[in-house]
Design a protein around this motif. Structure first.
Motif, PDB file in Angstrom:
ATOM      1  N   ARG A 202       0.826  -1.203   0.000  1.00 50.87           N
ATOM      2  CA  ARG A 202       0.000   0.000   0.000  1.00 50.87           C
ATOM      3  C   ARG A 202       0.861   1.255   0.000  1.00 50.87           C
ATOM      4  O   ARG A 202       0.566   2.230  -0.706  1.00 50.87           O
ATOM      5  CB  ARG A 202      -0.915  -0.024   1.226  1.00 50.87           C
ATOM      6  CG  ARG A 202      -1.865   1.151   1.319  1.00 50.87           C
ATOM      7  CD  ARG A 202      -2.779   1.237   0.143  1.00 50.87           C
ATOM      8  NE  ARG A 202      -3.688   2.364   0.231  1.00 50.87           N
ATOM      9  CZ  ARG A 202      -4.231   2.954  -0.820  1.00 50.87           C
ATOM     10  NH1 ARG A 202      -3.937   2.525  -2.049  1.00 50.87           N
ATOM     11  NH2 ARG A 202      -5.061   3.960  -0.659  1.00 50.87           N
ATOM     12  N   VAL A 203       1.939   1.258   0.779  1.00 55.62           N
ATOM     13  CA  VAL A 203       2.846   2.403   0.809  1.00 55.62           C
ATOM     14  C   VAL A 203       3.489   2.601  -0.551  1.00 55.62           C
ATOM     15  O   VAL A 203       3.634   3.736  -1.043  1.00 55.62           O
ATOM     16  CB  VAL A 203       3.903   2.208   1.906  1.00 55.62           C
ATOM     17  CG1 VAL A 203       5.018   3.242   1.782  1.00 55.62           C
ATOM     18  CG2 VAL A 203       3.263   2.305   3.285  1.00 55.62           C
ATOM     19  N   GLU A 204       3.861   1.517  -1.200  1.00 57.81           N
ATOM     20  CA  GLU A 204       4.474   1.620  -2.529  1.00 57.81           C
ATOM     21  C   GLU A 204       3.503   2.214  -3.543  1.00 57.81           C
ATOM     22  O   GLU A 204       3.884   3.049  -4.383  1.00 57.81           O
ATOM     23  CB  GLU A 204       4.943   0.241  -2.974  1.00 57.81           C
ATOM     24  CG  GLU A 204       5.686   0.249  -4.298  1.00 57.81           C
ATOM     25  CD  GLU A 204       6.155  -1.136  -4.688  1.00 57.81           C
ATOM     26  OE1 GLU A 204       6.977  -1.228  -5.623  1.00 57.81           O
ATOM     27  OE2 GLU A 204       5.694  -2.119  -4.075  1.00 57.81           O
ATOM     28  N   GLN A 205       2.228   1.812  -3.469  1.00 55.10           N
ATOM     29  CA  GLN A 205       1.234   2.363  -4.394  1.00 55.10           C
ATOM     30  C   GLN A 205       1.050   3.867  -4.191  1.00 55.10           C
ATOM     31  O   GLN A 205       0.962   4.633  -5.161  1.00 55.10           O
ATOM     32  CB  GLN A 205      -0.102   1.638  -4.183  1.00 55.10           C
ATOM     33  CG  GLN A 205      -0.073   0.154  -4.504  1.00 55.10           C
ATOM     34  CD  GLN A 205       0.173  -0.103  -5.977  1.00 55.10           C
ATOM     35  OE1 GLN A 205      -0.379   0.580  -6.839  1.00 55.10           O
ATOM     36  NE2 GLN A 205       1.013  -1.080  -6.278  1.00 55.10           N
ATOM     37  N   ILE A 206       0.989   4.314  -2.940  1.00 51.29           N
ATOM     38  CA  ILE A 206       0.788   5.743  -2.671  1.00 51.29           C
ATOM     39  C   ILE A 206       2.016   6.552  -3.082  1.00 51.29           C
ATOM     40  O   ILE A 206       1.894   7.661  -3.635  1.00 51.29           O
ATOM     41  CB  ILE A 206       0.464   5.946  -1.182  1.00 51.29           C
ATOM     42  CG1 ILE A 206      -0.861   5.264  -0.842  1.00 51.29           C
ATOM     43  CG2 ILE A 206       0.394   7.428  -0.836  1.00 51.29           C
ATOM     44  CD1 ILE A 206      -1.231   5.354   0.621  1.00 51.29           C
ATOM     45  N   LEU A 207       3.199   6.031  -2.847  1.00 55.06           N
ATOM     46  CA  LEU A 207       4.422   6.746  -3.250  1.00 55.06           C
ATOM     47  C   LEU A 207       4.476   6.926  -4.762  1.00 55.06           C
ATOM     48  O   LEU A 207       4.860   7.998  -5.258  1.00 55.06           O
ATOM     49  CB  LEU A 207       5.651   5.989  -2.750  1.00 55.06           C
ATOM     50  CG  LEU A 207       5.908   6.012  -1.236  1.00 55.06           C
ATOM     51  CD1 LEU A 207       7.081   5.117  -0.887  1.00 55.06           C
ATOM     52  CD2 LEU A 207       6.174   7.434  -0.763  1.00 55.06           C
ATOM     53  N   GLU A 208       4.090   5.917  -5.507  1.00 56.63           N
ATOM     54  CA  GLU A 208       4.096   6.036  -6.966  1.00 56.63           C
ATOM     55  C   GLU A 208       3.035   7.011  -7.454  1.00 56.63           C
ATOM     56  O   GLU A 208       3.260   7.763  -8.415  1.00 56.63           O
ATOM     57  CB  GLU A 208       3.885   4.665  -7.591  1.00 56.63           C
ATOM     58  CG  GLU A 208       5.068   3.713  -7.419  1.00 56.63           C
ATOM     59  CD  GLU A 208       4.849   2.397  -8.147  1.00 56.63           C
ATOM     60  OE1 GLU A 208       3.759   2.236  -8.761  1.00 56.63           O
ATOM     61  OE2 GLU A 208       5.748   1.536  -8.104  1.00 56.63           O
ATOM     62  N   SER A 209       1.882   7.036  -6.808  1.00 58.50           N
ATOM     63  CA  SER A 209       0.815   7.940  -7.250  1.00 58.50           C
ATOM     64  C   SER A 209       1.121   9.399  -6.908  1.00 58.50           C
ATOM     65  O   SER A 209       0.686  10.303  -7.630  1.00 58.50           O
ATOM     66  CB  SER A 209      -0.514   7.523  -6.622  1.00 58.50           C
ATOM     67  OG  SER A 209      -0.464   7.643  -5.211  1.00 58.50           O
ATOM     68  N   GLU A 210       1.851   9.649  -5.819  1.00 57.22           N
ATOM     69  CA  GLU A 210       2.120  11.019  -5.396  1.00 57.22           C
ATOM     70  C   GLU A 210       3.427  11.578  -5.959  1.00 57.22           C
ATOM     71  O   GLU A 210       3.503  12.770  -6.262  1.00 57.22           O
ATOM     72  CB  GLU A 210       2.149  11.095  -3.867  1.00 57.22           C
ATOM     73  CG  GLU A 210       0.806  10.840  -3.208  1.00 57.22           C
ATOM     74  CD  GLU A 210       0.855  11.024  -1.702  1.00 57.22           C
ATOM     75  OE1 GLU A 210       1.962  11.313  -1.188  1.00 57.22           O
ATOM     76  OE2 GLU A 210      -0.194  10.876  -1.034  1.00 57.22           O
ATOM     77  N   PHE A 211       4.453  10.737  -6.107  1.00 53.30           N
ATOM     78  CA  PHE A 211       5.766  11.237  -6.537  1.00 53.30           C
ATOM     79  C   PHE A 211       6.234  10.658  -7.860  1.00 53.30           C
ATOM     80  O   PHE A 211       7.249  11.098  -8.401  1.00 53.30           O
ATOM     81  CB  PHE A 211       6.823  10.927  -5.460  1.00 53.30           C
ATOM     82  CG  PHE A 211       6.485  11.473  -4.111  1.00 53.30           C
ATOM     83  CD1 PHE A 211       6.688  12.819  -3.816  1.00 53.30           C
ATOM     84  CD2 PHE A 211       5.937  10.665  -3.138  1.00 53.30           C
ATOM     85  CE1 PHE A 211       6.371  13.324  -2.568  1.00 53.30           C
ATOM     86  CE2 PHE A 211       5.615  11.165  -1.885  1.00 53.30           C
ATOM     87  CZ  PHE A 211       5.835  12.499  -1.601  1.00 53.30           C
ATOM     88  N   GLY A 212       5.509   9.684  -8.382  1.00 59.51           N
ATOM     89  CA  GLY A 212       5.910   9.076  -9.636  1.00 59.51           C
ATOM     90  C   GLY A 212       6.629   7.762  -9.411  1.00 59.51           C
ATOM     91  O   GLY A 212       7.177   7.505  -8.337  1.00 59.51           O
ATOM     92  N   PRO A 213       6.661   6.927 -10.468  1.00 60.55           N
ATOM     93  CA  PRO A 213       7.325   5.626 -10.328  1.00 60.55           C
ATOM     94  C   PRO A 213       8.824   5.778 -10.073  1.00 60.55           C
ATOM     95  O   PRO A 213       9.508   6.582 -10.723  1.00 60.55           O
ATOM     96  CB  PRO A 213       7.051   4.943 -11.678  1.00 60.55           C
ATOM     97  CG  PRO A 213       5.892   5.679 -12.264  1.00 60.55           C
ATOM     98  CD  PRO A 213       6.003   7.084 -11.785  1.00 60.55           C
ATOM     99  N   SER A 214       9.313   5.006  -9.093  1.00 62.99           N
ATOM    100  CA  SER A 214      10.744   4.897  -8.773  1.00 62.99           C
ATOM    101  C   SER A 214      11.368   6.210  -8.328  1.00 62.99           C
ATOM    102  O   SER A 214      12.600   6.337  -8.303  1.00 62.99           O
ATOM    103  CB  SER A 214      11.512   4.346  -9.980  1.00 62.99           C
ATOM    104  OG  SER A 214      10.985   3.103 -10.393  1.00 62.99           O
ATOM    105  N   VAL A 215      10.566   7.230  -7.981  1.00 59.70           N
ATOM    106  CA  VAL A 215      11.132   8.487  -7.491  1.00 59.70           C
ATOM    107  C   VAL A 215      11.570   8.344  -6.033  1.00 59.70           C
ATOM    108  O   VAL A 215      12.665   8.766  -5.644  1.00 59.70           O
ATOM    109  CB  VAL A 215      10.125   9.640  -7.661  1.00 59.70           C
ATOM    110  CG1 VAL A 215      10.667  10.926  -7.042  1.00 59.70           C
ATOM    111  CG2 VAL A 215       9.796   9.850  -9.130  1.00 59.70           C
ATOM    112  N   VAL A 216      10.725   7.778  -5.224  1.00 61.66           N
ATOM    113  CA  VAL A 216      11.042   7.538  -3.813  1.00 61.66           C
ATOM    114  C   VAL A 216      11.292   6.049  -3.640  1.00 61.66           C
ATOM    115  O   VAL A 216      10.364   5.247  -3.728  1.00 61.66           O
ATOM    116  CB  VAL A 216       9.901   8.004  -2.890  1.00 61.66           C
ATOM    117  CG1 VAL A 216      10.269   7.762  -1.429  1.00 61.66           C
ATOM    118  CG2 VAL A 216       9.590   9.472  -3.128  1.00 61.66           C
ATOM    119  N   PRO A 217      12.528   5.653  -3.419  1.00 62.31           N
ATOM    120  CA  PRO A 217      12.805   4.212  -3.280  1.00 62.31           C
ATOM    121  C   PRO A 217      12.227   3.668  -1.982  1.00 62.31           C
ATOM    122  O   PRO A 217      12.291   4.309  -0.935  1.00 62.31           O
ATOM    123  CB  PRO A 217      14.332   4.149  -3.293  1.00 62.31           C
ATOM    124  CG  PRO A 217      14.771   5.489  -2.793  1.00 62.31           C
ATOM    125  CD  PRO A 217      13.749   6.467  -3.279  1.00 62.31           C
TER     126      PRO A 217
END
Length: 699
Positions: A202-217
Motif C-alpha cells: 500500500r505504501v508503494e502504491q501511494i508513493l508512486e501515485s504522489e511522486f511518480g514511479p521509482s522516485v522515492v525508493p
C-alpha cells in the motif's frame, strides 16, 4: 573577605586568616570549620571569616553534580569513560584528587595558589599522555572541565553516545509520512487484520501515485518491517481486530474517575453471549446470553440471569431481581445465609422481614443505570421500567465499552473463574475452542442458573476486589459484602425490597379484550372466576379502544395478570390447559411447538395440540439426548438406510452426549443386563461395485 570573593563559600575553599593558610573542611549553620597546613582545626563564625579572611585564589570551582536520570540510560562503556575522567577533572579544579584525606596538600603542578587554571589543565594533559593516553591535549581537558562544571558527571560522557537519533533511522521521511497516514486510515476504518506485506504494498502504491514511479525508493523488506514495528507499536495493527477496535476506542487523555459513595448511586448493566453450551427446553444444545447488573460502589452483582436470547423484558426483570432479596435454595450451604454473613442482617431484617430466609447478597435500589446502545436497553420497555423505578437512565457513548468497565470486567471474570469449570465450556475464542463440546454432559438452563446464583453468593460477594481498597490503608482490600456493610454505615442507606405488585408492573404489557371464554394470548386461553362481571365489558381506557391491560411473563406462560381498571389491583388468570403441562415453560418453547406443528402441515393448530407437543418436548428435554453417554449407555441397534447408489448402508445414530445429572449410572440400573451379542448390528452384505455394469444402467 577581600579580593575576588566567591559567590558561595564551599568545602575545599582556601582562605588566609591571620597570615595562616586554611582550608574549609565543613559548614554548620553560621560556623565554619577550618584546617591549617599543620592539620590543626579551628571553628570561626561566618561573619568574622567574611571580615578577616582573604581568598587565596579566584572563585572556587563548582563541585560535581549528581548524575541525572539521563545518565542511567547510556551505554555502560560511555558511563565507565565518564567515571574515569571525573577524578582527573576534580584534581584540576581543586588541586587535590577525589577522596584526598583532610589536610592533604596539592602537588606543585596542581596547586591553585601557584598555578593558574590553564597551567593545571596543561599539566593534566601531559600527565595523561605520559601514562599512555595519546591524543589528550590541554584543549580536551579544558572542554571536559567546562562541561563538568556546567552539567556534572553527565558532561563527561562522550557526545557520540548521548546523541539523539531519529526513531525512524535513515529511512526517507516521505516513506515514513506515507506509512503514518496508512496506519492512521486503517485505525479509523477498523477493517480486518492484514499482514505487514499488505502495508508495504500500500505504501508503494501511494508513493508512486504522489511522486511518480521509482522516485522515492522503498526500503528493503527487513528495514520496512523494523520501521513498521516502531510506528505501529501499541496499535495491534496486525493482531486481533477486536483488540484493535478496543484500543482505538480508548480515550486519548487521562481516564476519568467517578467515585460513588453509597450503594446504588451508579450501576452498570450489560448482556453478552456466554462461551458455554446448555441443554435448552427443546432438548437441543445451544448457547445462552448472560445479562447482569453490578453496583460500582460495592462491586455487588445484584442480579444475573441466563436466557437463550436476551429480550427487553429480561432487562426489566433484572431490575426487579436487583431490588428483591435473593432466596436461599435447597442444597445451599447454611453459611450462605445473610444472617451468617458480614452484612448488617439485624439492621436490614428490622426493615424487611423477608430477609430472614435470604442469601448473602445485598438488596440495592439503583439511582442511575449506565448501559450501551443495544436494542434490549434502549427499548421502550426498559426505559419505562427505569422511569417507573425512578432510575436515571444513562446510555454510554456509541462503541465505547470503557463507559461501563466494571460490568465488562465482571462478565470476563465469569468466564475465567466460573464457566471454564462448567461442563460444556467452549473456550473464549475460536482458536481456544476444543472439539465435540456438545458431547459433554450438559446442564439444563435452570440448573446452570442455580449454579451461577450460588457462585455469585458464595464466591464473588466474598472475594476481595482490588478496586475496593481502603483509601486510608491501601494495603487492605474489601469484598463486595464488606464494602456494602461499610458504606451503609457511613451513608445511612436502607434498601426497600420490591413488592409483588411492583414486580408485576415491570412485566411487558399487552392490551386484550375480556371475552366470554376469558383472555386469549398467543393461542392460549386464560380464565378465572374473578372475571365474572367483567366479561365483554369495556375497560374505560378510551385511547386503547377500551381494551384491558394484561401483563405477561415470557418465561412462565402458566398465568397472566389483568389490571382491574374499575376497582384497581390485579387479577391473576391461569392457563386453561395448565393441568396438562408437566412443568412451567416459556414463550420460546411454546413458539417452538407451533413451528413444529407448522412443519408437519398443521396451519392453524389448536391450543390442546400445541400443549401436547410442548409436553413431548419437555419430556425429551428431561430424558436428554439419545445415548447420553457412549461409555455408560448400551449402544443402540444400528439402522440401515439406502445410500446414494441405492445400496443399503449402516448408519449409527447413537449420540456421544454425556450422562445427564439425573441419569442413573451402571450400578443404579437393573442388574439383569442382556447379553453382549444382543447389541451387535446386523451384518449387511454389500455387492461388488462393477464400473462397466453401472455405466450400462439407466438412471
Amino acid at each position: 573577605m577581600n579580593g575576588g570573593r566567591p559567590g558561595v563559600l564551599r568545602v575545599g575553599d582556601r582562605v588566609v586568616l591571620s597570615g595562616v593558610r586554611h582550608t574549609v573542611t565543613g559548614l554548620a549553620g553560621t560556623l565554619v570549620h577550618l584546617a591549617d597546613e599543620r592539620n590543626r582545626t579551628s571553628v570561626v563564625s561566618l561573619p568574622d571569616l567574611l571580615l578577616q579572611a582573604k581568598v587565596e585564589s579566584g572563585p572556587a570551582p563548582s563541585l560535581p553534580r549528581l548524575p541525572s536520570a539521563r545518565f542511567h540510560g547510556l551505554p555502560a562503556k560511555a558511563v565507565e569513560g565518564a567515571s574515569w575522567w571525573e577524578p582527573h577533572i576534580i584534581e584540576v579544579l581543586t588541586g587535590l584528587p577525589a577522596g584526598a584525606p583532610p589536610g592533604a596538600r596539592p602537588t606543585d603542578q596542581y596547586d591553585p595558589a601557584t598555578r593558574s587554571l590553564a597551567e593545571r589543565e596543561a599539566a593534566k594533559a601531559a600527565e595523561l599522555i605520559g601514562s599512555g593516553h595519546a591524543g589528550v591535549s590541554s584543549g580536551t581537558v579544558r572542554r571536559k572541565r567546562l562541561r563538568y562544571q556546567a552539567q556534572g558527571v553527565v558532561g563527561l560522557v562522550d557526545g557520540r553516545a548521548d546523541r539523539a537519533r531519529p526513531s525512524t533511522g535513515q529511512t526517507d521521511s516521505r516513506v515514513v509520512d506515507v506509512l503514518r497516514r496508512v496506519l492512521a486510515a486503517e485505525k479509523t476504518v477498523q477493517g480486518p487484520s492484514r499482514t505487514v506485506e499488505f502495508f508495504r504494498w500500500r505504501v508503494e502504491q501511494i508513493l508512486e501515485s504522489e511522486f511518480g514511479p521509482s522516485v522515492v525508493p522503498l526500503p528493503s523488506r527487513a528495514t520496512f518491517y523494523r520501521l513498521f514495528r516502531k510506528l505501529s507499536a501499541g496499535q495491534h495493527t496486525t493482531g486481533s481486530a477486536r483488540t484493535r477496535r478496543s484500543l482505538a476506542g480508548r480515550p486519548q487523555g487521562p481516564f476519568g474517575q467517578v467515585t460513588p459513595v453509597r450503594p446504588g448511586e451508579l450501576m452498570q448493566i450489560d448482556s453478552t453471549a456466554l462461551d458455554v453450551l446448555v441443554r435448552l427446553d427443546s432438548g437441543t444444545p445451544g448457547r445462552v446470553d448472560l445479562t447482569a447488573v453490578i453496583d460500582v460502589a460495592t462491586r455487588t452483582v445484584t442480579a444475573a440471569v441466563l436466557r437463550p436470547t436476551t429480550k427487553s423484558v429480561d432487562a426489566s426483570l433484572l431490575l426487579a431481581r436487583t431490588v428483591t432479596p435473593e432466596p436461599m435454595r435447597p442444597g445451599w450451604a447454611d453459611a450462605l445465609r445473610m444472617s451468617r454473613s458480614v452484612l448488617p442482617f439485624v439492621h436490614l431484617h428490622g426493615v424487611d422481614e423477608r430477609l430472614a430466609h435470604a442469601a448473602a447478597r445485598p438488596v440495592i435500589v439503583p439511582e442511575s443505570m449506565v448501559c450501551d446502545h443495544g436494542m434490549v436497553f434502549i427499548s421502550d420497555n426498559f426505559r419505562s421500567s427505569c422511569r417507573w423505578l425512578g432510575i436515571d437512565f444513562q446510555p454510554g457513548h456509541l462503541g465505547t465499552p470503557t463507559d461501563k468497565p466494571h460490568i465488562e470486567r465482571m462478565i470476563g471474570t465469569v468466564g475465567t473463574q466460573f464457566l471454564q469449570y462448567v461442563s460444556g465450556y467452549l473456550g473464549s475464542s475460536v482458536e481456544r475452542r476444543g472439539r465435540d463440546a456438545a458431547a459433554q454432559p450438559l446442564w439444563s438452563l435452570p440448573e446452570l442458573q442455580d449454579l451461577l446464583d450460588e457462585w455469585i453468593v458464595a464466591c464473588w460477594q466474598n472475594r476481595p476486589h482490588d478496586g475496593l481498597r481502603d483509601p486510608v490503608s491501601p494495603g487492605r482490600s474489601f469484598s463486595p459484602n464488606e464494602k456494602y456493610a461499610t458504606l451503609i454505615q457511613a451513608a445511612g442507606y436502607v434498601p426497600l425490597a420490591l413488592s409483588g405488585e411492583d414486580y408485576i408492573e415491570l412485566l411487558p404489557a399487552k392490551w386484550r379484550a375480556i371475552n366470554a371464554y376469558g383472555v386469549k394470548i398467543n393461542h392460549r386461553v386464560y380464565d378465572d372466576a374473578q372475571l365474572n362481571g367483567l366479561r365483554r365489558q369495556p375497560s374505560g381506557v378510551t385511547n386503547r379502544k377500551d381494551l384491558w391491560e394484561v401483563h405477561t411473563d415470557p418465561y412462565d406462560v402458566t398465568r397472566i395478570w389483568v389490571r382491574n381498571h374499575h376497582q384497581g389491583g390485579w387479577i391473576t388468570l391461569f392457563w386453561k390447559h395448565l393441568s396438562t403441562a408437566p412443568a412451567p415453560f416459556g414463550e420460546l418453547l411454546w413458539n417452538s411447538a407451533i413451528s413444529e406443528l407448522h412443519d408437519s402441515g398443521v396451519t392453524d393448530p389448536a391450543e390442546n395440540e400445541i400443549a401436547e407437543v410442548v409436553g413431548k418436548l419437555l419430556q425429551r428435554a428431561h430424558d436428554g439426548p439419545p445415548g447420553a453417554s457412549a461409555e455408560k449407555t448400551p449402544p443402540r441397534r444400528k439402522r440401515r438406510r439406502p445410500n446414494a447408489l441405492g445400496h443399503p448402508a449402516v448408519l449409527d445414530k447413537s449420540a456421544s452426549h454425556g450422562r445427564l445429572p439425573d441419569e442413573p449410572t451402571l450400578d443404579e440400573r437393573e442388574t439383569d443386563q442382556p447379553d453382549e451379542d444382543d447389541f451387535l448390528a446386523d451384518v449387511v452384505p454389500l455387492g461388488i461395485f462393477d464400473a462397466r455394469k453401472e455405466a450400462e444402467r439407466r438412471w
